[in-house]
Design a protein around this motif. Structure first.
Motif, PDB file in Angstrom:
ATOM      1  N   ILE A   1       0.832  -1.189   0.000  1.00 42.51           N
ATOM      2  CA  ILE A   1       0.000   0.000   0.000  1.00 42.51           C
ATOM      3  C   ILE A   1       0.874   1.249   0.000  1.00 42.51           C
ATOM      4  CG2 ILE A   1      -1.899  -1.153   1.189  1.00 42.51           C
ATOM      5  CD1 ILE A   1      -1.015   0.190   3.777  1.00 42.51           C
ATOM      6  N   THR A   2       0.278   2.383  -0.340  1.00 38.06           N
ATOM      7  CA  THR A   2       0.995   3.659  -0.365  1.00 38.06           C
ATOM      8  C   THR A   2       0.256   4.672   0.490  1.00 38.06           C
ATOM      9  OG1 THR A   2       1.765   3.243  -2.618  1.00 38.06           O
ATOM     10  CG2 THR A   2       1.893   5.503  -1.820  1.00 38.06           C
ATOM     11  N   LEU A   3       0.963   5.231   1.462  1.00 34.07           N
ATOM     12  CA  LEU A   3       0.405   6.264   2.334  1.00 34.07           C
ATOM     13  C   LEU A   3       1.220   7.541   2.183  1.00 34.07           C
ATOM     14  CD1 LEU A   3      -0.048   4.171   5.617  1.00 34.07           C
ATOM     15  CD2 LEU A   3      -1.794   4.643   3.892  1.00 34.07           C
ATOM     16  N   ARG A   4       0.575   8.680   2.346  1.00 35.28           N
ATOM     17  CA  ARG A   4       1.269   9.967   2.378  1.00 35.28           C
ATOM     18  C   ARG A   4       1.545  10.305   3.841  1.00 35.28           C
ATOM     19  NH1 ARG A   4      -1.650  14.495   0.509  1.00 35.28           N
ATOM     20  NH2 ARG A   4      -3.623  13.353   0.589  1.00 35.28           N
ATOM     21  N   ILE A   5       2.801  10.472   4.188  1.00 36.21           N
ATOM     22  CA  ILE A   5       3.183  10.686   5.582  1.00 36.21           C
ATOM     23  C   ILE A   5       3.194  12.177   5.892  1.00 36.21           C
ATOM     24  CG2 ILE A   5       5.014  10.420   7.293  1.00 36.21           C
ATOM     25  CD1 ILE A   5       5.769   7.813   5.933  1.00 36.21           C
ATOM     26  N   MET A   6       2.448  12.556   6.950  1.00 38.22           N
ATOM     27  CA  MET A   6       2.361  13.946   7.392  1.00 38.22           C
ATOM     28  C   MET A   6       2.952  14.052   8.796  1.00 38.22           C
ATOM     29  SD  MET A   6      -1.036  16.326   7.972  1.00 38.22           S
ATOM     30  CE  MET A   6      -1.515  16.211   6.253  1.00 38.22           C
TER      31      MET A   6
END
Length: 316
Positions: free
Chosen positions: A175-180
């Motif tokens: 999976i691909t997550l955008r890290i904040m």
């Protein structure tokens, strides 16, 4: 003969002074206000607990305990400040053990595990991965299924270690997550509540929101299931072979004398039995009160460092 006896009495008196003066000075610690470093912004679970800790500890020690907030890098910025402090037992840090066990392994740091003395562990941290009230998933398996179908969900991170963990999960699940990046629970909570973040690391701030349904716990990051969320599996149970088992500890610079450490440790053990500290810990932030001494903490941390080194090596 008389002069000999007088000389003997004088020598005995001098020896008595040599022995008793340092002991007297030691027994008077602390003789001035103390400073408690907290490596997060105000409003998170560490701050909520820390304010009560400071009040009760000041009563036990007979001196004010002032709080100094120095947020950054999940508590590592405060740890760097403490490592360079010359105040010995008069300045100490309260917070997660992760800045000592993990941060120096993953990033350049001005300190290492041996830069501190670990006075006491007083709380078993309840670290978790959480989501908000309106996301279309309420369990970990539902999250993974949804994330695979919707790449780019936003993950709110608080420290470098949780980013290593989430990267392992992303690789494992494809999976691909955008890290904040965020700073502490006070920075994370608004993102989850507003829906600007879909998933988040929480060091304990979630406990203030779960009863009302404003946050939902998806997975425990500790070595076991969380005390107040026994239905939620931990990451090891889910097959990821990783954890972020953390203790909330009180640390002082490595050069702090034994007698100061002993006095602080005894006072902290008494704090863990205080009804006010138990109430804020067990009922407000929903974490187990414990007491671990210095030798127990060092044994645990040395074992964790070995595991974290492997996690970092596998990520490179």
């Amino acid at each position: 003969m008389r002069q000999t006896k007088q000389l003997a009495h004088l020598v005995l008196l001098l020896l008595t002074l040599i022995v008793t003066v340092p002991t007297f000075a030691q027994s008077n610690f602390p003789t001035q206000p103390l400073t408690m470093l907290i490596g997060f912004n105000q409003g998170g679970s560490t701050d909520i607990q820390g304010q009560v800790l400071a009040k009760v500890l000041s009563e036990k020690l007979g001196q004010p305990v002032n709080i100094l907030y120095h947020p950054g890098a999940g508590g590592a910025s405060a740890a760097a400040m403490l490592a360079n402090s010359r105040d010995q037992g008069y300045t100490f840090q309260f917070g997660l053990s992760l800045p000592y066990t993990f941060a120096p392994l993953a990033t350049p740091a001005s300190y290492q595990l041996t830069s501190f003395r670990y006075v006491a562990g007083i709380t078993l941290d309840q670290i978790a991965l959480v989501t908000g009230p309106n996301t279309p998933f309420a369990t970990w398996s539902e999250f993974i299924t949804y994330a695979k179908a919707n790449p780019g969900l936003v993950y709110a991170s608080q420290n470098i270690q949780d980013r290593f963990v989430i990267n392992r999960i992303m690789r494992r699940e494809g999976i691909t997550l955008r890290i904040m990046p965020t700073t502490g629970g006070a920075g994370m909570a608004p993102l989850i509540l507003s829906g600007d973040a879909d998933l988040a690391f929480s060091g304990g701030t979630h406990s203030a929101y779960t009863d009302s349904g404003l946050m939902r716990v998806l997975a425990s990051l500790a070595d076991e299931r969380l005390a107040h969320y026994p239905q939620v599996p931990n990451l090891r149970e889910l097959g990821y072979d990783v954890s972020m088992h953390a203790i909330r500890v009180i640390t002082v610079p490595a050069n702090t004398p034994d007698y100061q450490v002993d006095i602080l440790a005894k006072a902290l053990q008494s704090v863990t039995q205080d009804a006010r500290f138990k109430k804020v810990t067990e009922e407000t932030i929903k974490m187990p009160v414990i007491f671990m001494n210095e030798s127990e903490l060092i044994e645990l941390f040395n074992a964790q460092v070995k595991e974290y080194k492997q996690l970092i090596a596998e990520s490179q």
